[in-house]
Motif scaffolding. Sequence first.
Motif, short mmCIF file in Angstrom:
data_model
loop_
_atom_site.label_atom_id
_atom_site.label_comp_id
_atom_site.label_asym_id
_atom_site.label_seq_id
_atom_site.Cartn_x
_atom_site.Cartn_y
_atom_site.Cartn_z
N ARG A 1 35.33 27.03 -87.73
CA ARG A 1 36.48 26.74 -86.87
C ARG A 1 37.45 25.86 -87.65
N LEU A 2 38.70 26.28 -87.71
CA LEU A 2 39.75 25.50 -88.38
C LEU A 2 40.54 24.76 -87.32
N THR A 3 40.78 23.48 -87.54
CA THR A 3 41.55 22.66 -86.60
C THR A 3 42.90 22.34 -87.21
N PHE A 4 43.96 22.62 -86.46
CA PHE A 4 45.32 22.28 -86.85
C PHE A 4 45.77 21.13 -85.95
N HIS B 1 48.67 18.38 -84.77
CA HIS B 1 50.13 18.38 -84.66
C HIS B 1 50.60 17.03 -84.15
N ASN B 2 51.45 16.36 -84.92
CA ASN B 2 51.90 15.01 -84.58
C ASN B 2 53.41 14.93 -84.37
N ASP B 3 54.10 16.06 -84.31
CA ASP B 3 55.56 16.07 -84.15
C ASP B 3 55.97 16.05 -82.68
N PRO B 4 57.17 15.55 -82.38
CA PRO B 4 57.63 15.50 -80.99
C PRO B 4 58.20 16.82 -80.49
N TRP B 5 58.00 17.91 -81.20
CA TRP B 5 58.44 19.22 -80.74
C TRP B 5 57.33 20.24 -81.01
N GLU B 6 57.36 21.34 -80.28
CA GLU B 6 56.33 22.38 -80.39
C GLU B 6 56.38 23.06 -81.76
N HIS B 7 55.21 23.46 -82.25
CA HIS B 7 55.12 24.27 -83.46
C HIS B 7 54.36 25.54 -83.15
N HIS B 8 54.71 26.59 -83.84
CA HIS B 8 54.04 27.88 -83.71
C HIS B 8 53.48 28.21 -85.09
N VAL B 9 52.16 28.17 -85.23
CA VAL B 9 51.49 28.41 -86.50
C VAL B 9 51.02 29.86 -86.53
N ARG B 10 51.30 30.53 -87.62
CA ARG B 10 50.82 31.90 -87.80
C ARG B 10 50.12 31.99 -89.14
N GLY B 11 49.10 32.83 -89.19
CA GLY B 11 48.38 33.03 -90.43
C GLY B 11 48.05 34.49 -90.61
N SER B 12 48.03 34.93 -91.86
CA SER B 12 47.69 36.32 -92.14
C SER B 12 46.85 36.38 -93.41
N GLY C 1 47.63 41.32 -85.14
CA GLY C 1 47.12 42.60 -84.71
C GLY C 1 46.01 43.04 -85.63
N THR C 2 46.14 44.19 -86.25
CA THR C 2 45.06 44.73 -87.08
C THR C 2 44.92 43.99 -88.40
N SER C 3 45.84 43.11 -88.75
CA SER C 3 45.76 42.41 -90.03
C SER C 3 44.73 41.29 -90.02
N GLY C 4 44.18 40.95 -88.84
CA GLY C 4 43.24 39.84 -88.78
C GLY C 4 43.95 38.51 -88.77
N GLY C 5 45.24 38.51 -88.50
CA GLY C 5 46.01 37.27 -88.48
C GLY C 5 45.73 36.42 -87.26
N VAL C 6 46.22 35.20 -87.29
CA VAL C 6 46.06 34.27 -86.17
C VAL C 6 47.41 33.73 -85.75
N GLU C 7 47.53 33.40 -84.48
CA GLU C 7 48.72 32.74 -83.95
C GLU C 7 48.24 31.58 -83.10
N LEU C 8 48.93 30.46 -83.21
CA LEU C 8 48.53 29.27 -82.48
C LEU C 8 49.78 28.48 -82.12
N VAL D 1 41.13 27.64 -84.42
CA VAL D 1 40.91 29.08 -84.55
C VAL D 1 39.59 29.28 -85.29
N THR D 2 38.91 30.37 -85.00
CA THR D 2 37.67 30.71 -85.69
C THR D 2 37.97 31.81 -86.68
N VAL D 3 37.55 31.62 -87.93
CA VAL D 3 37.78 32.64 -88.96
C VAL D 3 36.58 33.57 -89.00
N ASN D 4 36.83 34.87 -88.90
CA ASN D 4 35.73 35.82 -88.80
C ASN D 4 35.73 36.89 -89.89
#
Length: 91
Positions: A7-10, A12-23, A33-40, A56-59
């Motif tokens: 499990r990876l922990t991200f 966040h300490n900023d005063p605005w929302e962040h959208h993290v994506r990984g591929s 989608g089918t790429s195995g990417g993550v969105e958080l 997120v859990t990496v599988n």
Amino acid sequence: MASVGARLTFTHNDPWEHHVRGSGAGVAQFTTGTSGGVELRLAAKTDGQRPRSGEVTVNQPGAIHSGRHLHASMLGHVYVSESPWADRTGA
């Protein structure tokens, strides 16, 4: 470095929302989608409160490239190993 199933922990300490994506490496950046990417989505930190975090859990083994919508300079890379004994070495 992480093992499959970790499990990876991200945090966040900023005063605005962040959208993290990984591929996965070799896949168009920030696809899901089918790429195995993550969105958080990480909510903004409230004054006087602890930083927000998400997990997120990496599988799948391989390299993961992560980034943020608002801050293109905020990048990260994680290598997911099939072996639980993998680790980084020094120079």
